[in-house]
Design a protein around this motif. Sequence first.
Motif, short mmCIF file in Angstrom:
data_model
loop_
_atom_site.label_atom_id
_atom_site.label_comp_id
_atom_site.label_asym_id
_atom_site.label_seq_id
_atom_site.Cartn_x
_atom_site.Cartn_y
_atom_site.Cartn_z
N LEU A 118 37.74 48.63 10.53
CA LEU A 118 37.12 49.92 10.22
C LEU A 118 35.89 49.63 9.36
O LEU A 118 35.96 49.60 8.13
N LYS A 119 34.76 49.46 10.00
CA LYS A 119 33.56 49.02 9.29
C LYS A 119 32.96 50.10 8.40
O LYS A 119 32.21 49.78 7.48
N VAL A 120 33.30 51.36 8.66
CA VAL A 120 32.79 52.44 7.81
C VAL A 120 33.60 52.58 6.53
O VAL A 120 33.28 53.41 5.68
N ALA A 121 34.66 51.78 6.38
CA ALA A 121 35.51 51.88 5.19
C ALA A 121 34.73 51.59 3.92
O ALA A 121 35.01 52.15 2.86
N PHE A 122 33.74 50.69 4.02
CA PHE A 122 32.92 50.36 2.85
C PHE A 122 31.54 49.95 3.36
O PHE A 122 31.29 48.80 3.70
N LYS A 123 30.65 50.93 3.41
CA LYS A 123 29.33 50.70 3.99
C LYS A 123 28.49 49.74 3.16
O LYS A 123 27.51 49.18 3.66
N ALA A 124 28.85 49.56 1.86
CA ALA A 124 28.09 48.66 1.00
C ALA A 124 28.49 47.20 1.17
O ALA A 124 27.92 46.33 0.50
N ASP A 125 29.46 46.93 2.03
CA ASP A 125 29.88 45.55 2.26
C ASP A 125 28.69 44.73 2.75
O ASP A 125 28.13 45.03 3.81
N PRO A 126 28.30 43.69 2.02
CA PRO A 126 27.13 42.90 2.43
C PRO A 126 27.31 42.22 3.78
O PRO A 126 26.32 41.88 4.43
N LEU B 199 31.22 44.44 7.45
CA LEU B 199 32.51 44.43 8.10
C LEU B 199 33.47 45.46 7.50
O LEU B 199 34.64 45.50 7.86
N GLY B 200 32.96 46.26 6.58
CA GLY B 200 33.78 47.30 5.97
C GLY B 200 34.77 46.79 4.94
O GLY B 200 35.72 47.51 4.59
N ILE B 201 34.59 45.57 4.45
CA ILE B 201 35.51 45.00 3.47
C ILE B 201 35.31 45.72 2.13
O ILE B 201 34.22 45.69 1.56
N ILE B 202 36.35 46.38 1.67
CA ILE B 202 36.31 47.14 0.41
C ILE B 202 36.29 46.15 -0.75
O ILE B 202 37.02 45.17 -0.78
N ARG B 203 35.42 46.43 -1.72
CA ARG B 203 35.28 45.54 -2.87
C ARG B 203 35.34 46.35 -4.15
O ARG B 203 34.79 47.44 -4.22
N ALA B 204 36.00 45.79 -5.17
CA ALA B 204 36.12 46.46 -6.46
C ALA B 204 35.08 45.90 -7.43
O ALA B 204 34.67 44.76 -7.31
#
Length: 238
Positions: free
Chosen positions: A222-230, A233-238
């Motif tokens: 789900l690439k829209v899960a985290f659009k800021a993923d550099p 790939l939608g990888i969510i980052r804290a």
Amino acid sequence: MHLVYVDDSKDGKIICFSAIMIPSEKWLQAFNQLVEMRRIMKERGGVYIKKELHATDWVGGRGNVSDRTITRTERVEIFNWILKQIVALPDATILNAYGRRADEDELFKRLMQRIENTAKKRGSHALVISDEGKNYDHLLRKMRRHNYIPSALGGWADGSTSKNIPAEHLIEDIVYRDSKRSFFIQAADFCAYSLLRFEKPTPRAVQMGFDQSFMLLEPALLKVAFKADPKKLGIIRA
């Protein structure tokens, strides 16, 4: 409704989560595909069907998992094949999160928020199922009452920078299951480990080529899960 299977993979100060979302009406088909996957592994490699597969041990060549010796090269090949079988599950969606173990609760909360958003957009609800030995119920309970979301545009219509939007699509507390008894949680573990070695490769992972195995999951991410993923790939980052 969607069933969401979550597991994590850790290394030092790093933790990764992977979540596999399956529509409830496709659950039996997905389960049968995982059973068939294990049957094929038994038939071709002697891998015990009821033996829990833990990705770290599997790739590392540890554990009595088969009635014959499986080389590490074969284990990597099978590891990649398993990821392909996960992508082939009916209407499967995979969400991922990566960050420091010190930020574990925040990272898990962000993952849950993306699952909430996805269920809402699909007109559905989500029941989260996780491995035993951990408890995140307090996070979900809080999200149902106090869940302040920052505005992506810098402010909401009333001028506030964040707004309380309680989670309404994550139903019940998390269901905790022994991973030994769930092919789905074991599948999530393989996804999480592939993410860990994608983001934090070891020399051996690079040498054996499974530092890029995570990309096999790309069709289901789900690439829209985290659009800021550099890495886009939608990888969510804290």
